[in-house]
Design a protein around this motif. Structure first.
Motif, PDB file in Angstrom:
ATOM      1  N   PHE A  93      53.042   4.549  58.801  1.00 24.44           N
ATOM      2  CA  PHE A  93      52.632   5.603  57.885  1.00 24.44           C
ATOM      3  C   PHE A  93      52.830   5.170  56.431  1.00 24.44           C
ATOM      4  O   PHE A  93      53.844   4.572  56.081  1.00 24.44           O
ATOM      5  CB  PHE A  93      53.412   6.888  58.154  1.00 24.44           C
ATOM      6  CG  PHE A  93      52.999   7.567  59.428  1.00 24.44           C
ATOM      7  CD1 PHE A  93      52.011   8.543  59.412  1.00 24.44           C
ATOM      8  CD2 PHE A  93      53.576   7.225  60.639  1.00 24.44           C
ATOM      9  CE1 PHE A  93      51.607   9.162  60.575  1.00 24.44           C
ATOM     10  CE2 PHE A  93      53.176   7.839  61.816  1.00 24.44           C
ATOM     11  CZ  PHE A  93      52.194   8.811  61.790  1.00 24.44           C
ATOM     12  N   ALA A  94      51.838   5.492  55.605  1.00 23.11           N
ATOM     13  CA  ALA A  94      51.900   5.217  54.170  1.00 23.11           C
ATOM     14  C   ALA A  94      51.922   6.537  53.407  1.00 23.11           C
ATOM     15  O   ALA A  94      51.214   7.484  53.764  1.00 23.11           O
ATOM     16  CB  ALA A  94      50.698   4.385  53.732  1.00 23.11           C
ATOM     17  N   ALA A  95      52.715   6.593  52.364  1.00 24.57           N
ATOM     18  CA  ALA A  95      52.769   7.786  51.516  1.00 24.57           C
ATOM     19  C   ALA A  95      51.614   7.752  50.519  1.00 24.57           C
ATOM     20  O   ALA A  95      51.430   6.755  49.811  1.00 24.57           O
ATOM     21  CB  ALA A  95      54.092   7.832  50.763  1.00 24.57           C
ATOM     22  N   GLY A 143      54.739   1.642  53.162  1.00 24.93           N
ATOM     23  CA  GLY A 143      53.463   1.444  52.497  1.00 24.93           C
ATOM     24  C   GLY A 143      53.114   2.641  51.646  1.00 24.93           C
ATOM     25  O   GLY A 143      53.596   3.758  51.888  1.00 24.93           O
ATOM     26  N   VAL A 144      52.275   2.406  50.638  1.00 19.95           N
ATOM     27  CA  VAL A 144      51.796   3.496  49.782  1.00 19.95           C
ATOM     28  C   VAL A 144      50.294   3.342  49.550  1.00 19.95           C
ATOM     29  O   VAL A 144      49.748   2.244  49.598  1.00 19.95           O
ATOM     30  CB  VAL A 144      52.525   3.528  48.419  1.00 19.95           C
ATOM     31  CG1 VAL A 144      53.988   3.882  48.598  1.00 19.95           C
ATOM     32  CG2 VAL A 144      52.363   2.217  47.666  1.00 19.95           C
ATOM     33  N   TRP A 174      47.222   1.275  59.265  1.00 21.76           N
ATOM     34  CA  TRP A 174      48.027   2.226  58.523  1.00 21.76           C
ATOM     35  C   TRP A 174      47.485   3.638  58.689  1.00 21.76           C
ATOM     36  O   TRP A 174      46.288   3.834  58.908  1.00 21.76           O
ATOM     37  CB  TRP A 174      48.045   1.873  57.042  1.00 21.76           C
ATOM     38  CG  TRP A 174      48.869   0.671  56.709  1.00 21.76           C
ATOM     39  CD1 TRP A 174      48.424  -0.620  56.604  1.00 21.76           C
ATOM     40  CD2 TRP A 174      50.277   0.641  56.452  1.00 21.76           C
ATOM     41  NE1 TRP A 174      49.473  -1.450  56.290  1.00 21.76           N
ATOM     42  CE2 TRP A 174      50.621  -0.718  56.188  1.00 21.76           C
ATOM     43  CE3 TRP A 174      51.277   1.612  56.411  1.00 21.76           C
ATOM     44  CZ2 TRP A 174      51.924  -1.105  55.873  1.00 21.76           C
ATOM     45  CZ3 TRP A 174      52.572   1.226  56.110  1.00 21.76           C
ATOM     46  CH2 TRP A 174      52.888  -0.109  55.853  1.00 21.76           C
ATOM     47  N   ILE A 175      48.376   4.606  58.535  1.00 21.59           N
ATOM     48  CA  ILE A 175      48.017   6.027  58.536  1.00 21.59           C
ATOM     49  C   ILE A 175      48.524   6.619  57.228  1.00 21.59           C
ATOM     50  O   ILE A 175      49.732   6.685  56.986  1.00 21.59           O
ATOM     51  CB  ILE A 175      48.637   6.762  59.735  1.00 21.59           C
ATOM     52  CG1 ILE A 175      48.173   6.134  61.057  1.00 21.59           C
ATOM     53  CG2 ILE A 175      48.282   8.249  59.688  1.00 21.59           C
ATOM     54  CD1 ILE A 175      48.877   6.691  62.278  1.00 21.59           C
ATOM     55  N   GLY A 176      47.596   7.034  56.387  1.00 15.51           N
ATOM     56  CA  GLY A 176      47.966   7.578  55.089  1.00 15.51           C
ATOM     57  C   GLY A 176      48.285   9.060  55.166  1.00 15.51           C
ATOM     58  O   GLY A 176      47.537   9.838  55.751  1.00 15.51           O
ATOM     59  N   LEU A 230      59.037   6.841  60.894  1.00 14.11           N
ATOM     60  CA  LEU A 230      59.534   6.056  59.782  1.00 14.11           C
ATOM     61  C   LEU A 230      60.745   5.218  60.190  1.00 14.11           C
ATOM     62  O   LEU A 230      60.938   4.113  59.686  1.00 14.11           O
ATOM     63  CB  LEU A 230      59.890   6.968  58.608  1.00 14.11           C
ATOM     64  CG  LEU A 230      58.701   7.740  58.014  1.00 14.11           C
ATOM     65  CD1 LEU A 230      59.173   8.631  56.869  1.00 14.11           C
ATOM     66  CD2 LEU A 230      57.603   6.809  57.545  1.00 14.11           C
ATOM     67  N   ALA A 231      61.525   5.716  61.120  1.00 16.53           N
ATOM     68  CA  ALA A 231      62.666   4.955  61.624  1.00 16.53           C
ATOM     69  C   ALA A 231      62.239   3.724  62.390  1.00 16.53           C
ATOM     70  O   ALA A 231      62.963   2.719  62.455  1.00 16.53           O
ATOM     71  CB  ALA A 231      63.544   5.829  62.516  1.00 16.53           C
TER      72      ALA A 231
END
Length: 266
Positions: free
Chosen positions: A5-7, A32-33, A237-239, A259-260
């Motif tokens: 997951f990306a913020a 990731g962002v 990735w998943i935004g 996230l862990a």
């Protein structure tokens, strides 16, 4: 396979100045962002935030024209080809500096002064040019269907239209950005849509209708969707492109498990 997951820093952590959002995302466990546009900042400023927080720059958009006054991309607009080329050159420069391997090419609003076929021809030509440019640099250009309830008049308005364009252009560096929020608002049937389009998908985004909040706040059963993506072996990735219903960190209970498990920077 763990999901990554990306913020999305254009949506999350809006109580902070943009450049401070990188550290906040890392503190919450993101690796990731992504965001809409980086062009108001010097690339070196962003590089510092990425490196200081061990973050991957996942995605951003080409300049989309006069966004404040309703423009939503240039790539399909007749007569704007020179501006589009300049926006592509600019995005490539930023992507190269930031190590970003995905660029979202916004289509723009339907131009009712020309036929849809003429606008589609301009769009195809610009996308092929973009894909060829990206190929030389190892970048994937992405197109994303956006629902016309949220963005009235958006030219690329369905997953089926996006898939047809990608398949017609038939270039490996042009692929689909599958935003689950928009797909739900436009077509529904998310699981089957994903399975049908999976060979074309290189990026996913999430938010939950009706209010575009976090995945555990709305009508979509995201645990089912995430289990499906894991079972199907999705490794992109998943935004997280959602509007938090409270402080961003407070809305991440759904994400703690993922996230862990997130891998190191890649």
């Amino acid at each position: 396979m763990p999901l990554n997951f990306a913020a999305n820093l254009s949506f999350l952590y809006q109580d902070l100045p943009f450049l401070d959002r990188f550290a906040a995302a890392a503190d919450d466990g993101f690796k990731g962002v992504e965001y809409l546009f980086p062009y108001a900042f010097d690339p070196d400023e962003i590089i510092t935030r990425l490196n200081d927080n061990d973050l991957t720059q996942v995605l951003f958009n080409l300049w989309a024209g006069d966004f404040e006054n309703g423009e939503r991309g240039l790539s399909s607009l007749p007569g704007r080809e020179v501006e589009f080329q300049a926006s592509l050159d600019q995005a490539i420069d930023f992507a190269t500096a930031l190590g970003c391997k995905r660029l979202h090419v916004m289509a723009g609003i339907r131009d009712t002064t020309v036929t849809k076929e003429k606008q589609l021809t301009v769009y195809r030509n610009n996308l092929l040019k973009t894909a060829k440019t990206c190929e030389r640099l190892g970048i994937t250009a992405l197109i994303e269907p956006i629902n016309t309830k949220d963005m009235p008049g958006y030219f690329l308005d369905s997953a089926s239209m996006a898939a047809a364009i990608i398949e017609e252009i038939n270039h490996p560096n042009l692929r689909l950005q599958f935003d689950i929020y928009h797909v739900q608002r436009t077509d529904g049937d998310i699981a089957n849509q994903y399975k049908r389009l999976a060979p074309l998908i290189r990026h996913i985004q999430v938010a939950n209708p009706p209010n575009r909040h976090e995945p555990d706040n709305g009508e979509i059963n995201y645990p089912f969707i995430f289990d499906l993506l894991e079972a199907e072996g999705y490794d992109g990735w998943i935004g997280c492109e959602y509007a938090p219903s409270a402080g961003t960190s407070e809305t991440l209970k759904w994400a703690h498990r993922y996230l862990a498990q997130a891998p190191e920077k890649h």
